[in-house]
Scaffold this active site. Structure first.
Site, PDB file in Angstrom:
ATOM      1  N   GLU A   1      43.370  40.566  31.387  1.00 29.26           N
ATOM      2  CA  GLU A   1      44.163  39.910  32.424  1.00 29.26           C
ATOM      3  C   GLU A   1      44.384  38.447  32.018  1.00 29.26           C
ATOM      4  O   GLU A   1      43.432  37.754  31.632  1.00 29.26           O
ATOM      5  CB  GLU A   1      43.482  39.967  33.784  1.00 29.26           C
ATOM      6  CG  GLU A   1      44.327  39.318  34.884  1.00 29.26           C
ATOM      7  CD  GLU A   1      43.699  39.416  36.273  1.00 29.26           C
ATOM      8  OE1 GLU A   1      44.371  38.987  37.243  1.00 29.26           O
ATOM      9  OE2 GLU A   1      42.564  39.909  36.375  1.00 29.26           O
TER      10      GLU A   1
ATOM     11  N   GLU B   1      37.910  45.138  40.565  1.00 32.87           N
ATOM     12  CA  GLU B   1      37.710  43.746  40.165  1.00 32.87           C
ATOM     13  C   GLU B   1      36.382  43.230  40.697  1.00 32.87           C
ATOM     14  O   GLU B   1      35.827  43.755  41.668  1.00 32.87           O
ATOM     15  CB  GLU B   1      38.842  42.872  40.723  1.00 32.87           C
ATOM     16  CG  GLU B   1      40.199  43.162  40.152  1.00 32.87           C
ATOM     17  CD  GLU B   1      41.266  42.227  40.701  1.00 32.87           C
ATOM     18  OE1 GLU B   1      41.875  41.484  39.916  1.00 32.87           O
ATOM     19  OE2 GLU B   1      41.466  42.240  41.940  1.00 32.87           O
TER      20      GLU B   1
ATOM     21  N   ASN C   1      49.969  38.153  36.296  1.00 31.77           N
ATOM     22  CA  ASN C   1      50.195  38.128  37.735  1.00 31.77           C
ATOM     23  C   ASN C   1      51.582  37.554  38.034  1.00 31.77           C
ATOM     24  O   ASN C   1      52.022  36.579  37.413  1.00 31.77           O
ATOM     25  CB  ASN C   1      49.141  37.269  38.422  1.00 31.77           C
ATOM     26  CG  ASN C   1      47.770  37.934  38.405  1.00 31.77           C
ATOM     27  OD1 ASN C   1      47.489  38.790  39.216  1.00 31.77           O
ATOM     28  ND2 ASN C   1      46.933  37.528  37.456  1.00 31.77           N
TER      29      ASN C   1
END
Length: 792
Positions: free
Chosen positions: A561, A736, A616
């Site tokens: 990420e 997460e 994101n």
């Protein structure tokens, strides 16, 4: 009686009538040509003088000799040819001199020309009488001779003066009559002065009544021929000038401004615009001077333009712009005047000046007027006095626009503005800033008085109004700052009033707030963050960190990420929670998000292992229409395979506009990228969101992991439900915030697909994250059962 007797008994009345006809026609032609000579330019004046001298000389000479032939003294009459020709020459030359003198531009030129004409008539007559020979002795009466000359000179001068005073050839009849009288009086008075005593006949001369009549007819014919030529020339010229004036009239008639043409100081042409402006009919304007209605005409030269005034027929004074132009191509002194009505332009200028200082919708003073008034007020405020500045903002005004339309909203603003005007006291001032914001100021003696003014203004705003059968009302949030208590400059004073107004707007209990120095640190801090974000963009102070994602069953790293980090000038990292919301509010998230996407794809394209990267997306980015094009462009520029890019969005981003967001996400999937739902379980309607769009991954929010450590059965049940939903929809689930082995063991037991958290590794710069990726397998393997470790 002697003159009457001479006319009736000593003349042939038929020939006298012929002489009178010649005299009248010739005088009319001569007067007309004299007017043409006056109006002509220098270049062609000589030609018109010549025609006028021939016509005038022929008139005088023919009238004289036809009348002489009509004279019957009772003895035979003869005419000496030399003197007869000399009389004609004198008549022509004298008339030319008279016309030339009368056309000159000096005071008394008409009288001088008339005197020369009268003397010419007298000289021609007596030279002609010298050619008159009879078989008798001629005796002259001196008083009659003197009277004849005086009469000729006086009437000649009067005729020329009358011609000058007349404006057109048509109203020159008085000059014609005076010229005829001058010629007739000269002839018959001079003839009455002559007494004939019979004598011995002379030899070698033509005598007899037949000869006399033939000469009379010949002289009359020649005279009429000459006069006809002059009349024809004048008629052709008049027609030409008339056609030119008609063309000029058509030309000026097409003008929007008033137009007037003056020849020799009088108006000869005007268009309908000028007639309407002055308020008279065309006949009342023609032949008059423009200065009768318009000032400053006399002082205008060729090419000048001035602002003046026009007095209409009703006495109204109008502002005008007056321009003058000399027509050099026309004969005579021709000036063309343009008269422009300035009322519309001045009204427009007043409107522009009003709009420059006032709001076009409500009529209240605008921001420029407010700043000017505020500057003057603070400069002239009395020592010890206080100036209160009020920032007013309408509440629920957007609802009015959304429900009833902007037209009704505009009417509501106008009505509220009227209410505010009504409650203002002397010395108070209010202006519209724009939109639904107003600003007011008033001198007060205390905070309590300032609060009273604010309450009065608020009461005027919230007063209900009825517009198109709807009862409407708005609330009001008012911020107050005081000069010089709260600020030492105008910019700070205005800013403090705004800060107090925003605090009132955010408050549930207060509609009026005074500025306080310690209550707006968050706002100031947010502004500092905004400025620092812009500087960070310019100075490239942003970094990308990566956090590994791994498979629960195999223990292998499945991707990373991408997380944005910002290091300030002191080398400290600023938490994303401090600057990401500010970036979204200010719109800076768009260039920052583009930089993150471009930089992450560029770095991932150079990795040895084709791991996925998860980036994101902010709701602001997702709402931008160019997002699919931007993603495609970045993939093409960096060379990253689209299947390696995963875009993460939150449920909140979809809820605002489900249909539009779904359309954008489908365009992104068509590019080959995968879409993951981030923070699942914390949104408004997760199940309906999953039904609306086929996500490629669900990311379980970290908050459930925190509650899992407390052995809360609700959290365990929710995790099991989410994993069951993912399995049923064939959507892998990533948890997460995994930080302990117990959390990992629970997720493995429930069939979770992937995990991410501090147990695997913290977010790190690119090189560190990749080098530590292999250690993930070992950490997961230690937590796995023996049979799973063996398979791995």
């Amino acid at each position: 009686m002697r003159i009457v007797d001479c006319l009736t008994n000593a003349h042939n009345l038929a020939l006298v009538a012929l002489a009178a006809l010649i005299c009248v026609l010739g005088s009319w032609i001569t007067v007309s040509l004299l007017k043409r000579v006056r109006s002509t330019r220098t270049g062609t004046r000589a030609a018109w003088v010549f025609l006028g001298s021939v016509a005038g000389g022929a008139t005088v000479w023919c009238t004289h000799f036809v009348a002489m032939i009509a004279y019957e003294p009772g003895v035979q009459v003869t005419y000496e040819p030399g003197l007869t020709g000399l009389s004609l020459f004198v008549a022509i030359c004298g008339c030319g001199a008279a016309l030339l003198m009368a056309s000159l531009r000096f005071n008394g030129s008409a009288l001088v020309g008339g005197l020369v004409f009268g003397l010419t008539v007298a000289g021609m007559h007596f030279i002609g009488m010298a050619a008159f020979a009879v078989d008798a002795v001629i005796h002259w009466s001196t008083p009659y001779v003197v009277a004849s000359v005086i009469g000729s000179v006086l009437f000649g001068a009067a005729a020329f003066k009358a011609e000058k005073l007349s404006t057109t050839a048509r109203n020159s009849w008085l000059a014609v009559v005076l010229m005829v009288l001058g010629i007739v009086i000269l002839h018959f008075t001079a003839m009455s002065a002559m007494t004939i005593l019979p004598f011995v006949p002379q030899d070698g001369v033509l005598t007899g009544d037949d000869a006399r009549q033939a000469i009379a007819i010949g002289v009359a014919g020649v005279g009429l021929l000459v006069l006809g030529a002059g009349a024809a020339s004048y008629a052709l010229d008049t027609q030409s000038r008339s056609q030119a004036e008609i063309r000029l009239q058509h030309l000026i008639e097409g003008g929007v401004d008033g137009m007037a043409v003056e020849r020799d100081g009088v108006i000869v042409g005007a268009n309908s615009a000028l007639l309407k402006l002055v308020g008279v009919e065309r006949p009342a304007l023609l032949g008059q001077k423009l200065s009768r209605w318009v000032e400053d005409v006399a002082r205008l030269a060729d090419g000048d333009m001035v602002q003046s005034s026009l007095t209409t027929a009703e006495g109204e004074v109008l502002p005008i712009e007056l321009a003058a132009k000399r027509d050099h191509a026309s004969e005579g002194e021709v000036m063309i005047y343009a008269v422009r009505d300035l009322r519309a332009r001045q009204a427009q200028e007043r409107r522009i000046a009003h709009l420059a200082r006032n709001d076009s919708l409500t009529g209240l003073p605008n921001r420029a007027s407010f700043l000017e008034r505020l500057t003057r007020q603070t400069d002239t405020i009395k020592p010890g006095a206080t100036l209160a500045l009020f920032a007013l903002d309408l509440n629920r005004f957007k609802e009015v626009n959304d429900l009833y339309g902007h037209a009704v909203g505009d009417q509501l603003l106008c009505r509220i503005s009227d209410h505010l005007r009504e409650v203002l006291h002397e010395g108070e001032f209010i202006a519209r800033q724009g939109g639904d914001e107003f600003v007011a100021m008033a001198e007060v003696s205390s905070r309590a008085e300032a609060e009273a003014v604010a309450k009065r203004l608020r009461a005027a705003i919230i007063r209900p109004v009825t517009i198109e059968h709807a009862d409407l009302a708005c609330g009001a949030s008012i911020g107050v700052s005081l000069w010089p208590e709260d600020a030492d400059n105008l910019s700070t004073l205005i800013n403090n009033a705004d800060l107090a107004m925003y605090r009132a707007k955010a408050s549930l209990t207060q509609d009026i707030c005074f500025y306080e120095a310690d209550m707006d640190q968050a706002v100031r801090a947010r502004r500092r963050v905004t400025q620092a974000l812009r500087e960070a963009m310019d100075n490239q102070r942003f970094e990308l960190h990566y956090q590994v994602q791994a498979s629960v069953q195999t223990g292998k790293a499945t991707g990373y990420e991408v997380l944005l980090r910002w290091k300030d000038e002191d080398g400290r990292y600023i938490p994303p929670s401090d600057f990401i919301p500010v970036a979204e509010e200010t719109g800076l998230i768009l260039p920052i998000g583009e930089w993150v996407l471009r930089q992450a794809c560029k770095q991932a394209a150079g990795w040895a292992e084709p791991h996925k990267i998860a980036v994101n997306l902010s709701p602001v980015q997702l709402g931008h229409v160019d997002l699919p094009r931007l993603v495609q462009q970045v993939l093409q520029e960096t060379g990253l395979d689209a299947t390696r890019l995963e875009l993460e969005i939150t449920e909140t981003a979809m809820i605002s506009d489900m249909e539009r967001t779904t359309h954008v996400l489908r365009q992104l999937k068509d590019l080959g990228v995968t879409i993951a739902m981030d923070d699942f379980g914390t949104g408004y309607s997760s199940l309906s969101t999953l039904r609306a769009f086929p996500f490629d991954k669900i990311k379980l929010d970290r908050s459930f992991m925190i509650e899992l450590d407390g052995d809360l059965p609700q959290s365990q049940a929710i995790i099991r439900a989410v994993l069951t939903i993912g399995e049923s929809l064939s959507i892998p689930v990533l948890a997460e915030g995994v930080e302990t082995a117990e959390q990992l063991a629970f997720l493995r037991a429930q069939g979770c697909n992937e995990v991410q958290g501090y147990l695997l590794g913290r977010p790190q710069p690119e090189a560190d994250a990749l080098s530590n990726g292999a250690a993930v397998v070992a950490s997961l393997s230690d937590a796995q059962p023996a049979e799973v470790r063996a398979a791995a």
